[in-house]
Design a protein around this motif. Structure first.
Motif, short mmCIF file in Angstrom:
data_model
loop_
_atom_site.label_atom_id
_atom_site.label_comp_id
_atom_site.label_asym_id
_atom_site.label_seq_id
_atom_site.Cartn_x
_atom_site.Cartn_y
_atom_site.Cartn_z
N SER A 99 0.85 -1.19 0.00
CA SER A 99 0.00 0.00 0.00
C SER A 99 0.88 1.24 0.00
CB SER A 99 -0.91 0.01 1.22
OG SER A 99 -1.71 1.18 1.25
N GLY A 100 0.57 2.19 -0.85
CA GLY A 100 1.31 3.44 -0.90
C GLY A 100 2.62 3.30 -1.65
N ARG A 101 3.49 4.27 -1.44
CA ARG A 101 4.77 4.33 -2.14
C ARG A 101 5.88 3.87 -1.21
NH1 ARG A 101 8.77 7.92 -1.75
NH2 ARG A 101 10.22 8.20 -3.51
N VAL A 102 6.70 2.92 -1.68
CA VAL A 102 7.86 2.47 -0.94
C VAL A 102 9.07 2.50 -1.85
CG1 VAL A 102 6.48 1.01 0.61
CG2 VAL A 102 7.46 0.03 -1.48
N THR A 103 10.24 2.50 -1.28
CA THR A 103 11.47 2.50 -2.06
C THR A 103 12.36 1.34 -1.63
OG1 THR A 103 12.61 3.97 -0.52
CG2 THR A 103 11.39 5.01 -2.33
N ALA A 104 13.18 0.88 -2.57
CA ALA A 104 14.14 -0.19 -2.30
C ALA A 104 15.19 -0.17 -3.40
CB ALA A 104 13.43 -1.54 -2.28
N HIS B 86 -0.79 -10.82 -2.31
CA HIS B 86 -1.99 -10.25 -2.96
C HIS B 86 -1.70 -8.85 -3.49
CE1 HIS B 86 -4.29 -13.68 -1.67
NE2 HIS B 86 -3.97 -13.46 -0.41
N SER B 87 -0.54 -8.70 -4.09
CA SER B 87 -0.10 -7.42 -4.64
C SER B 87 0.45 -7.65 -6.05
CB SER B 87 0.97 -6.80 -3.74
OG SER B 87 0.49 -6.62 -2.42
N PRO B 88 -0.43 -7.93 -7.02
CA PRO B 88 0.04 -8.23 -8.37
C PRO B 88 0.70 -7.03 -9.04
CG PRO B 88 -2.33 -7.94 -8.36
CD PRO B 88 -1.90 -7.95 -6.92
N ALA B 89 1.78 -7.29 -9.77
CA ALA B 89 2.41 -6.24 -10.55
C ALA B 89 1.55 -5.98 -11.79
CB ALA B 89 3.81 -6.66 -10.96
N VAL B 90 1.00 -4.80 -11.90
CA VAL B 90 0.18 -4.46 -13.07
C VAL B 90 0.98 -3.69 -14.10
CG1 VAL B 90 -1.99 -4.51 -11.80
CG2 VAL B 90 -0.71 -2.38 -11.92
N ASP C 6 -2.59 -1.17 -5.35
CA ASP C 6 -2.68 -0.26 -4.21
C ASP C 6 -1.36 0.41 -3.85
OD1 ASP C 6 -5.49 -0.82 -3.53
OD2 ASP C 6 -4.74 -2.82 -3.06
N GLY C 7 -0.32 0.15 -4.62
CA GLY C 7 0.96 0.72 -4.23
C GLY C 7 1.95 0.80 -5.38
N VAL C 8 3.09 1.41 -5.07
CA VAL C 8 4.17 1.58 -6.03
C VAL C 8 5.49 1.32 -5.33
CG1 VAL C 8 5.44 3.23 -7.48
CG2 VAL C 8 2.94 3.27 -7.45
N VAL C 9 6.37 0.54 -5.98
CA VAL C 9 7.73 0.36 -5.51
C VAL C 9 8.65 1.12 -6.45
CG1 VAL C 9 9.56 -1.26 -4.89
CG2 VAL C 9 7.15 -1.96 -4.68
N GLU C 10 9.37 2.08 -5.92
CA GLU C 10 10.39 2.78 -6.69
C GLU C 10 11.74 2.18 -6.33
OE1 GLU C 10 9.97 6.96 -6.07
OE2 GLU C 10 8.07 7.05 -7.14
N CYS C 11 12.51 1.82 -7.36
CA CYS C 11 13.70 1.02 -7.13
C CYS C 11 14.73 1.27 -8.22
CB CYS C 11 13.32 -0.47 -7.10
SG CYS C 11 12.34 -0.99 -8.53
N GLU C 12 15.94 0.80 -7.97
CA GLU C 12 17.00 0.91 -8.96
C GLU C 12 16.89 -0.18 -10.03
OE1 GLU C 12 19.31 3.32 -9.26
OE2 GLU C 12 18.16 4.30 -7.66
N ALA C 13 16.37 -1.34 -9.66
CA ALA C 13 16.28 -2.46 -10.60
C ALA C 13 15.13 -3.36 -10.19
CB ALA C 13 17.58 -3.25 -10.63
N VAL C 14 14.68 -4.17 -11.14
CA VAL C 14 13.58 -5.10 -10.92
C VAL C 14 14.02 -6.50 -11.33
CG1 VAL C 14 11.18 -5.68 -11.50
CG2 VAL C 14 11.89 -3.28 -11.42
#
Length: 371
Positions: free
Chosen positions: A18-23, A184-188, A199-207
């Motif tokens: 949920s929401g915006r997270v970073t990694a 229960h957090s599918p990548a769309v 319901d959320g976003v992951v901001e990251c250097e790589a996937v």
């Protein structure tokens, strides 16, 4: 019931993203390969967020036959013909090392009891002989076998495992080391530097996308490289009249079975009987495959135990039988296409994708570009 025989309860659900997270890295898919990727990233000092469309191990990683097999999907002599003896030997040795790591990390989920390949016709037995000769030439263990299961080969380094228990144990281990995992957090949407869920976003250097079945649906660039196939199984109540000491492959893996420590049987196969209908992303068990599996249970295996579970899983196949590992988009690495035998190879590819995502190397980067 519809569901894998491996489900033994007791799992506490993880939160939805949920929401915006970073990694540093976001791992998409939390089965065996995705969790191996998370473990590898943590070991390299990266911060990790992992997301899955369902539950930990809810895909093929927790719904497969529970075989722990050295090598790739194809018999070793064919891998030698495809890759050359040096590369084939290196890959096989890597899988043996990864099996040792899996045994050490999740000893409660792994039994190193060996595995059997048995065949009924002369062509299959001749293929076994070629496989054994190639393995022996490179110093790998193999024995001729003749028992009630059939004639063929015994691979003493292989084993059996409880695949869902393994995934859940790995998840608990990486959570304790600081990974943030979400069910229960599918990548769309997957783009360089960002993974978006409902319901959320992951901001990251790589996937790292560690999804076997439906990989080409999430990353359309892989259409034609990886395709999704349904594999079906059933499970029984305990049968004390049957003794299956180790997992068995029949007909080159088109049929397979093992017996759990409590006496239950897990039996699968007959994808070829289902034909084109098995080229699907559906995970609903269906005829005629279920009927064929049950006939194998009653006749070849000889069990009269009632069927208690029926299930299926989506897995990825490649055209040449070799796994896919590569950078699909800028800073988006993907692993999949294990051709039905991803428990060990998938973990290796997940680790290699993780290493590449942070600019590193791993021995399994030898898989890159094979498919």
């Amino acid at each position: 019931m519809t569901g894998p025989v491996w489900e033994d309860g007791g799992w506490t659900p993880l939160p939805v993203l949920s929401g915006r997270v970073t990694a540093d890295v976001c791992v998409v898919g939390l089965g065996g390969s995705g969790l191996a990727a998370v473990d590898e990233l943590l070991g390299r000092g990266a911060s990790v967020v992992g997301v899955d469309a369902g539950l930990i191990g809810g895909g093929a990683a927790g719904r497969n036959g529970g075989f722990l097999l050295a090598g790739l999907a194809a018999p070793y002599h064919r891998v030698v013909a495809w890759l050359g003896r040096g590369a084939a030997s290196s890959v096989h040795a890597l899988t043996l090392s990864e099996m040792d790591r899996m045994t050490a990390m999740t000893p409660d989920a792994v039994r190193r009891v060996g595995s059997l390949r048995v065949e009924d016709d002369e062509a299959g037995l001749a293929d076994c002989a070629a496989q054994a000769a190639a393995l022996r030439a490179d110093g790998f263990a193999v024995e001729e076998y003749d028992g009630w299961e059939g004639r063929g080969l015994l691979f003493p380094d292989d084993g059996a495992m409880q695949p869902l228990r393994r995934c859940r144990s790995l998840a608990q281990q990486v959570l304790s080391r600081g990974a943030r995992l979400h069910e229960h957090s599918p990548a769309v949407e997957v783009t360089p530097g960002r993974v978006t869920t409902p319901d959320g976003v992951v901001e990251c250097e790589a996937v790292v996308v560690a999804v076997d079945g439906r990989l080409e649906q999430l990353l359309p660039e892989l259409v034609g490289v990886v395709r999704t196939v349904r594999l079906q199984m059933l499970g029984t109540a305990p049968d004390p009249s049957i003794s299956v000491p180790r997992p068995v492959y029949l007909r080159g893996g088109y049929e397979y079975w093992q017996q759990l420590p409590d006496g239950r049987l897990a039996v699968g196969g007959f994808r070829d009987v289902g034909g084109d209908a098995e080229e699907t992303s559906s995970t609903d068990p269906a005829e005629p495959v279920q009927a064929a599996i049950e006939q194998l249970l009653r006749t070849r295996i000889g069990s009269t135990a009632p069927v208690t579970h029926r299930w299926a899983a989506s897995v990825g196949y490649t055209a040449n039988g070799l796994p896919f590992l590569g950078e699909v988009r800028d800073r988006v690495w993907a692993a999949g296409g294990y051709c039905g035998t991803g428990n060990v190879v998938g973990a290796l590819c997940g680790r290699a994708a993780a290493a590449r995502a942070v600019g590193g190397q791993h021995p399994a980067t030898a898989f890159e570009g094979l498919a």
